[in-house]
Design a protein around this motif. Sequence first.
Motif, PDB file in Angstrom:
ATOM      1  N   ASN A  32      -8.655 -13.160   7.175  1.00  0.00           N
ATOM      2  CA  ASN A  32      -7.975 -14.435   7.423  1.00  0.00           C
ATOM      3  C   ASN A  32      -8.587 -15.551   6.581  1.00  0.00           C
ATOM      4  O   ASN A  32      -7.886 -16.468   6.142  1.00  0.00           O
ATOM      5  N   ALA A  33      -9.887 -15.498   6.321  1.00  0.00           N
ATOM      6  CA  ALA A  33     -10.535 -16.551   5.532  1.00  0.00           C
ATOM      7  C   ALA A  33     -10.150 -16.480   4.065  1.00  0.00           C
ATOM      8  O   ALA A  33      -9.929 -17.519   3.427  1.00  0.00           O
ATOM      9  N   VAL A  34     -10.067 -15.273   3.512  1.00  0.00           N
ATOM     10  CA  VAL A  34      -9.850 -15.150   2.067  1.00  0.00           C
ATOM     11  C   VAL A  34      -8.392 -14.924   1.679  1.00  0.00           C
ATOM     12  O   VAL A  34      -8.018 -15.153   0.524  1.00  0.00           O
ATOM     13  N   LEU A  35      -7.553 -14.497   2.620  1.00  0.00           N
ATOM     14  CA  LEU A  35      -6.146 -14.241   2.306  1.00  0.00           C
ATOM     15  C   LEU A  35      -5.185 -15.097   3.129  1.00  0.00           C
ATOM     16  O   LEU A  35      -4.330 -15.791   2.586  1.00  0.00           O
ATOM     17  N   GLU A  36      -5.332 -15.034   4.468  1.00  0.00           N
ATOM     18  CA  GLU A  36      -4.328 -15.661   5.326  1.00  0.00           C
ATOM     19  C   GLU A  36      -4.368 -17.178   5.276  1.00  0.00           C
ATOM     20  O   GLU A  36      -3.324 -17.835   5.147  1.00  0.00           O
ATOM     21  N   GLN A  37      -5.541 -17.773   5.388  1.00  0.00           N
ATOM     22  CA  GLN A  37      -5.617 -19.231   5.437  1.00  0.00           C
ATOM     23  C   GLN A  37      -5.159 -19.911   4.149  1.00  0.00           C
ATOM     24  O   GLN A  37      -4.403 -20.886   4.210  1.00  0.00           O
ATOM     25  N   PRO A  38      -5.563 -19.448   2.956  1.00  0.00           N
ATOM     26  CA  PRO A  38      -5.016 -20.063   1.735  1.00  0.00           C
ATOM     27  C   PRO A  38      -3.498 -19.947   1.652  1.00  0.00           C
ATOM     28  O   PRO A  38      -2.824 -20.887   1.222  1.00  0.00           O
ATOM     29  N   ALA A  39      -2.957 -18.806   2.072  1.00  0.00           N
ATOM     30  CA  ALA A  39      -1.503 -18.636   2.044  1.00  0.00           C
ATOM     31  C   ALA A  39      -0.825 -19.507   3.091  1.00  0.00           C
ATOM     32  O   ALA A  39       0.262 -20.045   2.863  1.00  0.00           O
ATOM     33  N   PHE A  40      -1.466 -19.662   4.258  1.00  0.00           N
ATOM     34  CA  PHE A  40      -0.879 -20.481   5.323  1.00  0.00           C
ATOM     35  C   PHE A  40      -0.701 -21.923   4.869  1.00  0.00           C
ATOM     36  O   PHE A  40       0.290 -22.570   5.216  1.00  0.00           O
ATOM     37  N   ALA A  41      -1.640 -22.421   4.085  1.00  0.00           N
ATOM     38  CA  ALA A  41      -1.543 -23.801   3.601  1.00  0.00           C
ATOM     39  C   ALA A  41      -0.275 -24.015   2.782  1.00  0.00           C
ATOM     40  O   ALA A  41       0.276 -25.128   2.752  1.00  0.00           O
ATOM     41  N   ARG A  42       0.221 -22.961   2.140  1.00  0.00           N
ATOM     42  CA  ARG A  42       1.431 -23.083   1.315  1.00  0.00           C
ATOM     43  C   ARG A  42       2.698 -23.163   2.162  1.00  0.00           C
ATOM     44  O   ARG A  42       3.766 -23.510   1.634  1.00  0.00           O
ATOM     45  N   LEU A 218       8.791 -17.078   2.788  1.00  0.00           N
ATOM     46  CA  LEU A 218       8.243 -15.830   3.300  1.00  0.00           C
ATOM     47  C   LEU A 218       7.207 -15.343   2.302  1.00  0.00           C
ATOM     48  O   LEU A 218       7.506 -15.208   1.114  1.00  0.00           O
ATOM     49  N   ASP A 219       5.991 -15.098   2.773  1.00  0.00           N
ATOM     50  CA  ASP A 219       4.894 -14.671   1.899  1.00  0.00           C
ATOM     51  C   ASP A 219       4.249 -13.398   2.436  1.00  0.00           C
ATOM     52  O   ASP A 219       4.127 -13.211   3.654  1.00  0.00           O
ATOM     53  N   GLU A 220       3.822 -12.540   1.508  1.00  0.00           N
ATOM     54  CA  GLU A 220       3.014 -11.365   1.811  1.00  0.00           C
ATOM     55  C   GLU A 220       1.793 -11.424   0.890  1.00  0.00           C
ATOM     56  O   GLU A 220       1.728 -10.719  -0.107  1.00  0.00           O
ATOM     57  N   PRO A 221       0.827 -12.293   1.205  1.00  0.00           N
ATOM     58  CA  PRO A 221      -0.223 -12.612   0.238  1.00  0.00           C
ATOM     59  C   PRO A 221      -1.195 -11.468  -0.013  1.00  0.00           C
ATOM     60  O   PRO A 221      -1.557 -10.719   0.888  1.00  0.00           O
ATOM     61  N   GLY A 222      -1.603 -11.389  -1.270  1.00  0.00           N
ATOM     62  CA  GLY A 222      -2.686 -10.496  -1.656  1.00  0.00           C
ATOM     63  C   GLY A 222      -3.842 -11.329  -2.176  1.00  0.00           C
ATOM     64  O   GLY A 222      -3.751 -12.552  -2.274  1.00  0.00           O
ATOM     65  N   PRO A 223      -4.952 -10.696  -2.523  1.00  0.00           N
ATOM     66  CA  PRO A 223      -6.113 -11.444  -3.004  1.00  0.00           C
ATOM     67  C   PRO A 223      -5.865 -12.081  -4.365  1.00  0.00           C
ATOM     68  O   PRO A 223      -5.317 -11.455  -5.263  1.00  0.00           O
ATOM     69  N   VAL A 224      -6.261 -13.332  -4.495  1.00  0.00           N
ATOM     70  CA  VAL A 224      -6.136 -14.031  -5.773  1.00  0.00           C
ATOM     71  C   VAL A 224      -7.295 -13.608  -6.673  1.00  0.00           C
ATOM     72  O   VAL A 224      -8.315 -13.091  -6.211  1.00  0.00           O
ATOM     73  N   PRO A 225      -7.167 -13.799  -7.997  1.00  0.00           N
ATOM     74  CA  PRO A 225      -8.232 -13.358  -8.917  1.00  0.00           C
ATOM     75  C   PRO A 225      -9.604 -13.923  -8.585  1.00  0.00           C
ATOM     76  O   PRO A 225     -10.618 -13.221  -8.712  1.00  0.00           O
ATOM     77  N   GLU A 226      -9.650 -15.182  -8.122  1.00  0.00           N
ATOM     78  CA  GLU A 226     -10.943 -15.776  -7.788  1.00  0.00           C
ATOM     79  C   GLU A 226     -11.621 -15.018  -6.643  1.00  0.00           C
ATOM     80  O   GLU A 226     -12.845 -14.815  -6.660  1.00  0.00           O
ATOM     81  N   ARG A 238      -4.555  -4.969  -2.080  1.00  0.00           N
ATOM     82  CA  ARG A 238      -3.359  -5.008  -2.914  1.00  0.00           C
ATOM     83  C   ARG A 238      -2.511  -3.759  -2.718  1.00  0.00           C
ATOM     84  O   ARG A 238      -1.400  -3.680  -3.244  1.00  0.00           O
ATOM     85  N   ARG A 239      -3.028  -2.804  -1.969  1.00  0.00           N
ATOM     86  CA  ARG A 239      -2.327  -1.546  -1.772  1.00  0.00           C
ATOM     87  C   ARG A 239      -1.355  -1.602  -0.597  1.00  0.00           C
ATOM     88  O   ARG A 239      -0.506  -0.725  -0.448  1.00  0.00           O
ATOM     89  N   ARG A 240      -1.532  -2.598   0.239  1.00  0.00           N
ATOM     90  CA  ARG A 240      -0.567  -2.852   1.322  1.00  0.00           C
ATOM     91  C   ARG A 240      -0.777  -4.283   1.780  1.00  0.00           C
ATOM     92  O   ARG A 240      -1.877  -4.814   1.721  1.00  0.00           O
ATOM     93  N   PRO A 241       0.292  -4.967   2.229  1.00  0.00           N
ATOM     94  CA  PRO A 241       0.138  -6.368   2.639  1.00  0.00           C
ATOM     95  C   PRO A 241      -0.459  -6.480   4.032  1.00  0.00           C
ATOM     96  O   PRO A 241       0.099  -5.956   4.995  1.00  0.00           O
ATOM     97  N   PRO A 242      -1.605  -7.153   4.196  1.00  0.00           N
ATOM     98  CA  PRO A 242      -2.196  -7.278   5.531  1.00  0.00           C
ATOM     99  C   PRO A 242      -1.465  -8.263   6.431  1.00  0.00           C
ATOM    100  O   PRO A 242      -1.488  -8.130   7.653  1.00  0.00           O
ATOM    101  N   PHE A 243      -0.820  -9.277   5.818  1.00  0.00           N
ATOM    102  CA  PHE A 243      -0.230 -10.360   6.605  1.00  0.00           C
ATOM    103  C   PHE A 243       1.201 -10.649   6.160  1.00  0.00           C
ATOM    104  O   PHE A 243       1.568 -10.463   4.998  1.00  0.00           O
ATOM    105  N   LEU A 244       1.968 -11.154   7.128  1.00  0.00           N
ATOM    106  CA  LEU A 244       3.307 -11.695   6.871  1.00  0.00           C
ATOM    107  C   LEU A 244       3.295 -13.152   7.307  1.00  0.00           C
ATOM    108  O   LEU A 244       2.890 -13.455   8.436  1.00  0.00           O
ATOM    109  N   LEU A 245       3.717 -14.045   6.413  1.00  0.00           N
ATOM    110  CA  LEU A 245       3.749 -15.479   6.713  1.00  0.00           C
ATOM    111  C   LEU A 245       5.156 -16.001   6.497  1.00  0.00           C
ATOM    112  O   LEU A 245       5.799 -15.697   5.485  1.00  0.00           O
TER     113      LEU A 245
END
Length: 252
Positions: A32-42, A218-226, A238-245
């Motif tokens: 949630n810290a590295v994937l979900e929260q950055p995507a949630f802000a969008r 609708l987002d299915e975020p994966g890890p960003v390069p950073e 990146r092999r499966r989406p952990p979250f649906l937003l």
Amino acid sequence: MTPGPDAPQNIYDDPAFFAGYAALREAESGLNAVLEQPAFARLLPASLAGLRILDLGCGFGDFARTARAQGAASVLAVDVSAKMLAAARERTEDSAIRYEQSSIETVAIGEGAFDLVVSSLALHYVADYPAVVRRIAAALAPGGRFAFSVEHPMCTALGGSQWQRDAEGRRLHWRVDRYGEEGPRQTQWFVDGVIKHHRTTETYVGTLIAAGLVLARLDEPGPVPEALASRPDLEQERRRPPFLLIAADRPK
């Protein structure tokens, strides 16, 4: 650990569960810290200034405090867990944030009372998703937004870890089965007997539309390069989406 058929789940007040979850959040080592929260802000409006916000499943109150720092007029932060709310109150000094212990299913909310309703990784604990969506749609002011995240249906379909591994324990592929069979799944997360409710992406989206809301994102975020640079282990996400937003708006 299993609640009655009509009782909302309150796993976060289990001492062992709460201790494990709190340690995870404090270390910011969860997805949630590295994937979900950055995507949630969008999902959020460009500005929170002046908005009346309802936070369903507020946890430690992080979003409520962030929203107020960005100019939100008020935040009603709701959680069923007394332990989570006690921690949230300890971290908050703001009279415009009101914490309330209630389930998402039963919290009293007035019609047209909020400009933004958010829920982060909580609705997969709710059994009657359509009823909750109808109440949220009514609670939104015209032009208001409902933004939420859940564990991705590809992750809730079987419940628990779904990695198929070889004899050496290496991940081969992610298993998906019983996808169209909606309903509760028991899994182990810090403790046994955690119940999450599986529903399809079609149900998540179609229920919003049936309630009169308009799909905005609708987002299915994966890890960003950073994130990958600092945590190469995230490559597996990146092999499966952990979250649906999803974000949906009440028409003006």
